[in-house]
Design a protein around this motif. Structure first.
Motif, PDB file in Angstrom:
ATOM      1  N   PRO A  38     112.106 -43.351  47.687  1.00  0.00           N
ATOM      2  CA  PRO A  38     113.491 -42.997  48.003  1.00  0.00           C
ATOM      3  C   PRO A  38     114.528 -43.948  47.426  1.00  0.00           C
ATOM      4  O   PRO A  38     115.610 -43.514  47.018  1.00  0.00           O
ATOM      5  CB  PRO A  38     113.527 -43.013  49.542  1.00  0.00           C
ATOM      6  CG  PRO A  38     112.314 -43.751  49.968  1.00  0.00           C
ATOM      7  CD  PRO A  38     111.297 -43.533  48.910  1.00  0.00           C
ATOM      8  N   ILE A  39     114.205 -45.251  47.346  1.00  0.00           N
ATOM      9  CA  ILE A  39     115.174 -46.216  46.815  1.00  0.00           C
ATOM     10  C   ILE A  39     115.492 -45.914  45.354  1.00  0.00           C
ATOM     11  O   ILE A  39     116.651 -45.739  44.963  1.00  0.00           O
ATOM     12  CB  ILE A  39     114.645 -47.659  46.952  1.00  0.00           C
ATOM     13  CG1 ILE A  39     114.662 -48.111  48.408  1.00  0.00           C
ATOM     14  CG2 ILE A  39     115.492 -48.621  46.104  1.00  0.00           C
ATOM     15  CD1 ILE A  39     113.972 -49.438  48.641  1.00  0.00           C
ATOM     16  N   PHE A  40     114.458 -45.868  44.517  1.00  0.00           N
ATOM     17  CA  PHE A  40     114.680 -45.634  43.093  1.00  0.00           C
ATOM     18  C   PHE A  40     115.123 -44.207  42.832  1.00  0.00           C
ATOM     19  O   PHE A  40     115.908 -43.951  41.920  1.00  0.00           O
ATOM     20  CB  PHE A  40     113.417 -45.961  42.295  1.00  0.00           C
ATOM     21  CG  PHE A  40     113.303 -47.412  41.927  1.00  0.00           C
ATOM     22  CD1 PHE A  40     113.634 -47.851  40.660  1.00  0.00           C
ATOM     23  CD2 PHE A  40     112.873 -48.346  42.862  1.00  0.00           C
ATOM     24  CE1 PHE A  40     113.541 -49.194  40.321  1.00  0.00           C
ATOM     25  CE2 PHE A  40     112.765 -49.689  42.531  1.00  0.00           C
ATOM     26  CZ  PHE A  40     113.101 -50.115  41.258  1.00  0.00           C
ATOM     27  N   ALA A  41     114.596 -43.274  43.627  1.00  0.00           N
ATOM     28  CA  ALA A  41     114.995 -41.887  43.448  1.00  0.00           C
ATOM     29  C   ALA A  41     116.490 -41.727  43.719  1.00  0.00           C
ATOM     30  O   ALA A  41     117.219 -41.108  42.937  1.00  0.00           O
ATOM     31  CB  ALA A  41     114.190 -40.984  44.377  1.00  0.00           C
ATOM     32  N   VAL A  42     116.954 -42.309  44.827  1.00  0.00           N
ATOM     33  CA  VAL A  42     118.383 -42.233  45.142  1.00  0.00           C
ATOM     34  C   VAL A  42     119.202 -42.974  44.098  1.00  0.00           C
ATOM     35  O   VAL A  42     120.258 -42.505  43.669  1.00  0.00           O
ATOM     36  CB  VAL A  42     118.654 -42.808  46.551  1.00  0.00           C
ATOM     37  CG1 VAL A  42     120.155 -42.960  46.792  1.00  0.00           C
ATOM     38  CG2 VAL A  42     118.053 -41.911  47.619  1.00  0.00           C
ATOM     39  N   SER A  43     118.711 -44.132  43.653  1.00  0.00           N
ATOM     40  CA  SER A  43     119.441 -44.917  42.648  1.00  0.00           C
ATOM     41  C   SER A  43     119.594 -44.160  41.333  1.00  0.00           C
ATOM     42  O   SER A  43     120.693 -44.069  40.778  1.00  0.00           O
ATOM     43  CB  SER A  43     118.712 -46.247  42.412  1.00  0.00           C
ATOM     44  OG  SER A  43     119.374 -47.004  41.420  1.00  0.00           O
ATOM     45  N   PHE A  44     118.492 -43.608  40.823  1.00  0.00           N
ATOM     46  CA  PHE A  44     118.553 -42.880  39.554  1.00  0.00           C
ATOM     47  C   PHE A  44     119.365 -41.590  39.698  1.00  0.00           C
ATOM     48  O   PHE A  44     120.117 -41.216  38.808  1.00  0.00           O
ATOM     49  CB  PHE A  44     117.143 -42.570  39.047  1.00  0.00           C
ATOM     50  CG  PHE A  44     116.531 -43.691  38.268  1.00  0.00           C
ATOM     51  CD1 PHE A  44     116.203 -43.527  36.924  1.00  0.00           C
ATOM     52  CD2 PHE A  44     116.275 -44.929  38.847  1.00  0.00           C
ATOM     53  CE1 PHE A  44     115.632 -44.565  36.186  1.00  0.00           C
ATOM     54  CE2 PHE A  44     115.715 -45.967  38.130  1.00  0.00           C
ATOM     55  CZ  PHE A  44     115.396 -45.780  36.787  1.00  0.00           C
ATOM     56  N   TRP A  45     119.208 -40.919  40.850  1.00  0.00           N
ATOM     57  CA  TRP A  45     119.997 -39.717  41.095  1.00  0.00           C
ATOM     58  C   TRP A  45     121.487 -40.052  41.166  1.00  0.00           C
ATOM     59  O   TRP A  45     122.332 -39.374  40.562  1.00  0.00           O
ATOM     60  CB  TRP A  45     119.561 -39.049  42.404  1.00  0.00           C
ATOM     61  CG  TRP A  45     120.573 -38.047  42.885  1.00  0.00           C
ATOM     62  CD1 TRP A  45     120.753 -36.781  42.444  1.00  0.00           C
ATOM     63  CD2 TRP A  45     121.569 -38.275  43.892  1.00  0.00           C
ATOM     64  NE1 TRP A  45     121.801 -36.185  43.107  1.00  0.00           N
ATOM     65  CE2 TRP A  45     122.316 -37.078  43.997  1.00  0.00           C
ATOM     66  CE3 TRP A  45     121.889 -39.373  44.717  1.00  0.00           C
ATOM     67  CZ2 TRP A  45     123.381 -36.953  44.903  1.00  0.00           C
ATOM     68  CZ3 TRP A  45     122.940 -39.241  45.610  1.00  0.00           C
ATOM     69  CH2 TRP A  45     123.671 -38.049  45.696  1.00  0.00           C
ATOM     70  N   ALA A  46     121.834 -41.133  41.910  1.00  0.00           N
ATOM     71  CA  ALA A  46     123.231 -41.523  42.071  1.00  0.00           C
ATOM     72  C   ALA A  46     123.828 -41.973  40.742  1.00  0.00           C
ATOM     73  O   ALA A  46     125.013 -41.723  40.462  1.00  0.00           O
ATOM     74  CB  ALA A  46     123.352 -42.638  43.109  1.00  0.00           C
TER      75      ALA A  46
END
Length: 301
Positions: A86-94
């Motif tokens: 979730p951390i990297f997923a949210v970061s890359f998505w954001a």
């Protein structure tokens, strides 16, 4: 064809792009944790230990191996492994969403380095909500057993229970301000350096999207080095706030003042060596993993 069909197609395409960025970021994060955790553990112990506990990074590793064996260098890996997707997923998505927002506001398809850095900074805002509690749990697990201290927690469940019983959600999210202070500027440097390096490695007449894996690895590694060149001082403060007993510090400024008063300004750069040693390989693995995921998604599609 009705007027609604193009907008529906655009919406579906945008959603698909967001999903790809989310999945790619998550898998890239797993790769980063597996490669970089021993360096991160060393960094955190140097940052939080009382002065004189260790003579340097090698001494940290030596004492971990003597006390806990080879598996000891992966102490505290479960929280980041559980939280990294979730951390990297949210970061890359954001980051992807922030680039599109800035592009729409500036009416430009090509963003400048400053605009890319701004998108990187914005990407840290939503990801902090996930990063802060994961980092808090990770730090508590990493520092237990340090020196002659007792081992309070027997796993993720134990440390989560302790955090919540200590002070509810406020305890769980302790260090959020310091996390954002680290990840905001750090992510700005991270993504901007990645994009700039990709552009520099792209042959004339080619597109950065056509770069080979070697170039992607290089760009990812440079991005990690750029981030940690800025991130160490707030990371030291974050680690100390998250590892300390309740009410030790009133906030990031109080932690900075007490750290400097006790150990000098140089204490703000504790763990710099392990962080920089980790920066290139871990972040090269991040982007390699994310690009490989997008490639596989393209094959499946």
């Amino acid at each position: 064809m009705s007027e609604a069909e193009p907008s529906v197609t655009t919406a579906v395409s945008a959603t698909a792009d967001n999903v790809k960025a989310f999945v790619a970021g998550g898998f890239g994060g797993v790769c980063a944790v597996l490669v970089g955790h021993p360096f991160d553990l060393t960094k955190t112990r140097l940052q939080t230990a009382p002065s004189g506990t260790y003579t340097g990074a090698i001494d940290v590793v030596k004492k971990i191996l003597v006390r806990d064996g080879v598996l000891g260098v992966y102490r505290g890996i479960v929280p980041p492994l559980l939280g990294v997707t979730p951390i990297f997923a949210v970061s890359f998505w954001a980051y992807d969403a922030s680039k599109k927002l800035i592009s729409a506001l500036t009416k430009s398809d090509t963003l400048s380095t400053t605009q890319l850095a701004a998108a990187g900074f914005l990407s840290a805002v939503p990801s902090t909500a996930v990063t802060a509690p994961v980092e808090r749990a990770k730090v508590l697990l990493q520092v237990q057993g340090q020196g002659l201290s007792e081992q309070k927690y027997k796993g993720v469940t134990g440390v989560l229970r302790h955090m919540y019983q200590e002070g509810g959600l406020r305890s769980v999210f302790r260090g959020s301000g310091a996390t954002l202070a680290r990840d905001g500027p750090g992510s700005a440097a991270y993504f901007a350096a990645y994009e700039v390096t990709k552009k520099a490695l792209t042959p004339a007449g080619s597109s950065p999207s056509d770069l080979n894996l070697g170039s992607i690895i290089c760009a990812g590694g440079v991005a990690g080095v750029a981030m940690w060149s800025l991130a160490i001082p707030p990371d030291v403060l974050k680690s100390r706030i998250q590892a300390a007993p309740k009410d030790t510090y009133s906030g990031i400024l109080d932690c900075a003042r007490k750290t400097i008063a006790q150990d000098g300004v140089a204490a703000l750069w504790k763990g710099f060596g392990p962080a920089m040693a980790r920066a290139f390989p871990a972040n090269a693995a991040t982007f390699l993993g994310s690009v490989a995921t997008i490639y596989l998604q393209g094959i499946i599609d």
